[in-house]
Motif scaffolding. Structure first.
Motif, PDB file in Angstrom:
ATOM      1  N   VAL A  84      -2.140   5.949   7.657  1.00 41.30           N
ATOM      2  CA  VAL A  84      -1.670   4.900   8.563  1.00 41.30           C
ATOM      3  C   VAL A  84      -1.202   3.692   7.768  1.00 41.30           C
ATOM      4  O   VAL A  84      -1.837   3.291   6.788  1.00 41.30           O
ATOM      5  CB  VAL A  84      -2.796   4.444   9.520  1.00 41.30           C
ATOM      6  CG1 VAL A  84      -2.277   3.364  10.484  1.00 41.30           C
ATOM      7  CG2 VAL A  84      -3.358   5.619  10.313  1.00 41.30           C
ATOM      8  N   MET A  85      -0.071   3.155   8.175  1.00 37.82           N
ATOM      9  CA  MET A  85       0.386   1.852   7.660  1.00 37.82           C
ATOM     10  C   MET A  85       0.532   0.924   8.854  1.00 37.82           C
ATOM     11  O   MET A  85       0.944   1.356   9.927  1.00 37.82           O
ATOM     12  CB  MET A  85       1.762   1.973   7.013  1.00 37.82           C
ATOM     13  CG  MET A  85       1.883   2.794   5.770  1.00 37.82           C
ATOM     14  SD  MET A  85       3.598   2.682   5.174  1.00 37.82           S
ATOM     15  CE  MET A  85       3.720   4.240   4.295  1.00 37.82           C
ATOM     16  N   VAL A  86       0.226  -0.344   8.634  1.00 37.03           N
ATOM     17  CA  VAL A  86       0.513  -1.370   9.634  1.00 37.03           C
ATOM     18  C   VAL A  86       1.324  -2.452   8.928  1.00 37.03           C
ATOM     19  O   VAL A  86       0.889  -2.993   7.909  1.00 37.03           O
ATOM     20  CB  VAL A  86      -0.762  -1.974  10.243  1.00 37.03           C
ATOM     21  CG1 VAL A  86      -0.403  -3.112  11.195  1.00 37.03           C
ATOM     22  CG2 VAL A  86      -1.580  -0.903  10.971  1.00 37.03           C
ATOM     23  N   GLY A  87       2.493  -2.710   9.439  1.00 37.45           N
ATOM     24  CA  GLY A  87       3.354  -3.722   8.822  1.00 37.45           C
ATOM     25  C   GLY A  87       3.672  -3.396   7.383  1.00 37.45           C
ATOM     26  O   GLY A  87       3.716  -4.282   6.529  1.00 37.45           O
ATOM     27  N   GLY A  88       3.829  -2.093   7.055  1.00 41.78           N
ATOM     28  CA  GLY A  88       4.192  -1.695   5.687  1.00 41.78           C
ATOM     29  C   GLY A  88       3.022  -1.682   4.735  1.00 41.78           C
ATOM     30  O   GLY A  88       3.185  -1.451   3.535  1.00 41.78           O
ATOM     31  N   GLU A  89       1.825  -1.920   5.251  1.00 41.92           N
ATOM     32  CA  GLU A  89       0.629  -1.936   4.390  1.00 41.92           C
ATOM     33  C   GLU A  89      -0.236  -0.725   4.701  1.00 41.92           C
ATOM     34  O   GLU A  89      -0.557  -0.478   5.870  1.00 41.92           O
ATOM     35  CB  GLU A  89      -0.145  -3.230   4.675  1.00 41.92           C
ATOM     36  CG  GLU A  89      -1.465  -3.392   3.972  1.00 41.92           C
ATOM     37  CD  GLU A  89      -2.449  -4.226   4.828  1.00 41.92           C
ATOM     38  OE1 GLU A  89      -1.968  -5.018   5.676  1.00 41.92           O
ATOM     39  OE2 GLU A  89      -3.656  -4.042   4.687  1.00 41.92           O
ATOM     40  N   ARG A  90      -0.561   0.010   3.661  1.00 43.17           N
ATOM     41  CA  ARG A  90      -1.403   1.185   3.860  1.00 43.17           C
ATOM     42  C   ARG A  90      -2.826   0.744   4.193  1.00 43.17           C
ATOM     43  O   ARG A  90      -3.354  -0.176   3.576  1.00 43.17           O
ATOM     44  CB  ARG A  90      -1.451   2.029   2.582  1.00 43.17           C
ATOM     45  CG  ARG A  90      -0.157   2.796   2.317  1.00 43.17           C
ATOM     46  CD  ARG A  90      -0.255   3.569   1.019  1.00 43.17           C
ATOM     47  NE  ARG A  90       0.832   4.506   0.866  1.00 43.17           N
ATOM     48  CZ  ARG A  90       1.996   4.217   0.318  1.00 43.17           C
ATOM     49  NH1 ARG A  90       2.215   2.991  -0.130  1.00 43.17           N
ATOM     50  NH2 ARG A  90       2.955   5.126   0.199  1.00 43.17           N
ATOM     51  N   LEU A  91      -3.447   1.447   5.160  1.00 42.49           N
ATOM     52  CA  LEU A  91      -4.821   1.131   5.535  1.00 42.49           C
ATOM     53  C   LEU A  91      -5.746   2.228   5.039  1.00 42.49           C
ATOM     54  O   LEU A  91      -5.519   3.406   5.305  1.00 42.49           O
ATOM     55  CB  LEU A  91      -4.959   1.029   7.058  1.00 42.49           C
ATOM     56  CG  LEU A  91      -4.318  -0.168   7.746  1.00 42.49           C
ATOM     57  CD1 LEU A  91      -4.698  -0.163   9.216  1.00 42.49           C
ATOM     58  CD2 LEU A  91      -4.747  -1.469   7.088  1.00 42.49           C
ATOM     59  N   ASP A 136       3.611  -5.527  16.001  1.00 43.31           N
ATOM     60  CA  ASP A 136       3.213  -4.713  14.845  1.00 43.31           C
ATOM     61  C   ASP A 136       3.917  -3.349  14.863  1.00 43.31           C
ATOM     62  O   ASP A 136       4.059  -2.737  15.920  1.00 43.31           O
ATOM     63  CB  ASP A 136       1.702  -4.477  14.853  1.00 43.31           C
ATOM     64  CG  ASP A 136       0.946  -5.464  13.974  1.00 43.31           C
ATOM     65  OD1 ASP A 136       1.606  -6.180  13.191  1.00 43.31           O
ATOM     66  OD2 ASP A 136      -0.299  -5.524  14.075  1.00 43.31           O
ATOM     67  N   GLU A 137       4.345  -2.913  13.628  1.00 40.60           N
ATOM     68  CA  GLU A 137       4.837  -1.546  13.492  1.00 40.60           C
ATOM     69  C   GLU A 137       3.728  -0.732  12.848  1.00 40.60           C
ATOM     70  O   GLU A 137       3.230  -1.068  11.774  1.00 40.60           O
ATOM     71  CB  GLU A 137       6.070  -1.471  12.594  1.00 40.60           C
ATOM     72  CG  GLU A 137       6.492  -0.009  12.316  1.00 40.60           C
ATOM     73  CD  GLU A 137       7.638   0.146  11.355  1.00 40.60           C
ATOM     74  OE1 GLU A 137       7.399   0.180  10.136  1.00 40.60           O
ATOM     75  OE2 GLU A 137       8.802   0.221  11.827  1.00 40.60           O
ATOM     76  N   ILE A 138       3.337   0.320  13.526  1.00 39.19           N
ATOM     77  CA  ILE A 138       2.327   1.238  12.995  1.00 39.19           C
ATOM     78  C   ILE A 138       3.059   2.515  12.590  1.00 39.19           C
ATOM     79  O   ILE A 138       3.882   3.030  13.349  1.00 39.19           O
ATOM     80  CB  ILE A 138       1.274   1.562  14.059  1.00 39.19           C
ATOM     81  CG1 ILE A 138       0.550   0.289  14.492  1.00 39.19           C
ATOM     82  CG2 ILE A 138       0.286   2.601  13.567  1.00 39.19           C
ATOM     83  CD1 ILE A 138      -0.067   0.411  15.855  1.00 39.19           C
ATOM     84  N   VAL A 139       2.780   2.987  11.386  1.00 39.29           N
ATOM     85  CA  VAL A 139       3.372   4.241  10.920  1.00 39.29           C
ATOM     86  C   VAL A 139       2.232   5.228  10.698  1.00 39.29           C
ATOM     87  O   VAL A 139       1.244   4.887  10.037  1.00 39.29           O
ATOM     88  CB  VAL A 139       4.155   4.045   9.603  1.00 39.29           C
ATOM     89  CG1 VAL A 139       4.651   5.391   9.060  1.00 39.29           C
ATOM     90  CG2 VAL A 139       5.338   3.100   9.812  1.00 39.29           C
ATOM     91  N   ILE A 140       2.349   6.406  11.296  1.00 40.28           N
ATOM     92  CA  ILE A 140       1.332   7.445  11.089  1.00 40.28           C
ATOM     93  C   ILE A 140       1.994   8.678  10.483  1.00 40.28           C
ATOM     94  O   ILE A 140       3.133   9.024  10.846  1.00 40.28           O
ATOM     95  CB  ILE A 140       0.617   7.819  12.415  1.00 40.28           C
ATOM     96  CG1 ILE A 140       1.604   8.259  13.506  1.00 40.28           C
ATOM     97  CG2 ILE A 140      -0.256   6.677  12.903  1.00 40.28           C
ATOM     98  CD1 ILE A 140       0.952   8.814  14.751  1.00 40.28           C
ATOM     99  N   TYR A 141       1.285   9.285   9.536  1.00 34.58           N
ATOM    100  CA  TYR A 141       1.868  10.483   8.904  1.00 34.58           C
ATOM    101  C   TYR A 141       0.785  11.348   8.275  1.00 34.58           C
ATOM    102  O   TYR A 141      -0.289  10.848   7.935  1.00 34.58           O
ATOM    103  CB  TYR A 141       2.914  10.096   7.869  1.00 34.58           C
ATOM    104  CG  TYR A 141       2.500   9.153   6.781  1.00 34.58           C
ATOM    105  CD1 TYR A 141       2.558   7.776   6.963  1.00 34.58           C
ATOM    106  CD2 TYR A 141       2.068   9.627   5.538  1.00 34.58           C
ATOM    107  CE1 TYR A 141       2.204   6.895   5.945  1.00 34.58           C
ATOM    108  CE2 TYR A 141       1.723   8.762   4.516  1.00 34.58           C
ATOM    109  CZ  TYR A 141       1.796   7.395   4.731  1.00 34.58           C
ATOM    110  OH  TYR A 141       1.454   6.520   3.718  1.00 34.58           O
TER     111      TYR A 141
END
Lengths: 129, 91
Positions: free
Chosen positions: B59-66, B80-85
């Protein structure tokens, strides 16, 4: 040169463009699509993040191994068996740093750069994760 | 508040490339992912039997990996942009 692209890669031109008189070694890694009973692999990327990550990995390797130049080109899209996937060129004063740096870069790419692959065999597809 | 979720690779096939959601203000990341699966189905892709986000979900939030340990309490913000992969397989 650090890039993600769909087009094939002119490896010889890349080697020539990155050569420096200070170098005693250019270690080149070419990753290709292996015939594991498939026809092709589809590569997908979070392009913006992947580009940022590849640049960070190049900087990290340069610092860690004292490299003179780093080139990383990773292709995306559907690539048939035998095609080039990724080219890494580590230019260094001596072979040890070149080999170590090139290997380091590849392993870091595999570790976290947001690129994914899906095997394609006829109508069957399978994501690697 | 409005947020959007981008999904890649196998997750994109389950949830679509981009989903815009309206969520309550004090929304945590797992809450947002639950809203996503309520809308799109496939909760088993992201959540384990105890309802926690599976560790391999990146997961990334705002381009930052969590990191997995930081996700459950992460509060989201407007836009917020959340990216899941899934785990990566480049190289």
């Amino acid at each position: 040169m650090i890039a993600l692209q769909q087009e094939d890669i002119d490896i010889a031109a890349l080697i020539a463009a990155s050569r420096r008189d200070s170098m005693g070694a250019q270690v080149v890694f070419v990753g290709t699509v292996r015939d594991d009973g498939i026809e092709a692999i589809e590569f997908e990327a979070h392009a913006a993040m992947a580009q940022k990550d590849l640049e960070a990995i190049a900087a990290e390797a340069t610092e860690k191994f004292g490299l003179h130049s780093v080139d990383i080109i990773h292709r995306t899209g559907t690539l048939p068996v035998g095609e080039t996937i990724v080219v890494i060129i580590a230019g260094a004063g001596h072979r040890d740093e070149g080999f170590d740096g090139c290997r380091f870069i590849l392993e870091r790419i595999k570790e976290f750069v947001p690129i994914w692959k899906k095997d394609i065999a006829g109508e069957t597809t399978r994501w690697h994760h | 508040m409005k947020i959007h979720i981008r999904a890649f690779a196998r997750f994109r096939e389950d949830f679509g490339e981009r989903t815009d959601l309206t969520v309550p203000d004090a929304c945590t990341l797992p809450d947002a992912l639950r809203e996503l699966t309520a809308l799109k189905g496939h909760p088993e892709t992201l959540f384990d039997d105890d309802g926690a986000v599976k560790d391999f979900v990146l997961v990334m939030v705002g381009g930052e990996r969590l990191a997995p340990e930081d996700r459950h309490a992460r509060l989201l913000a407007e836009g917020d942009e959340i990216v899941i992969y899934p785990p990566v397989s480049g190289g």
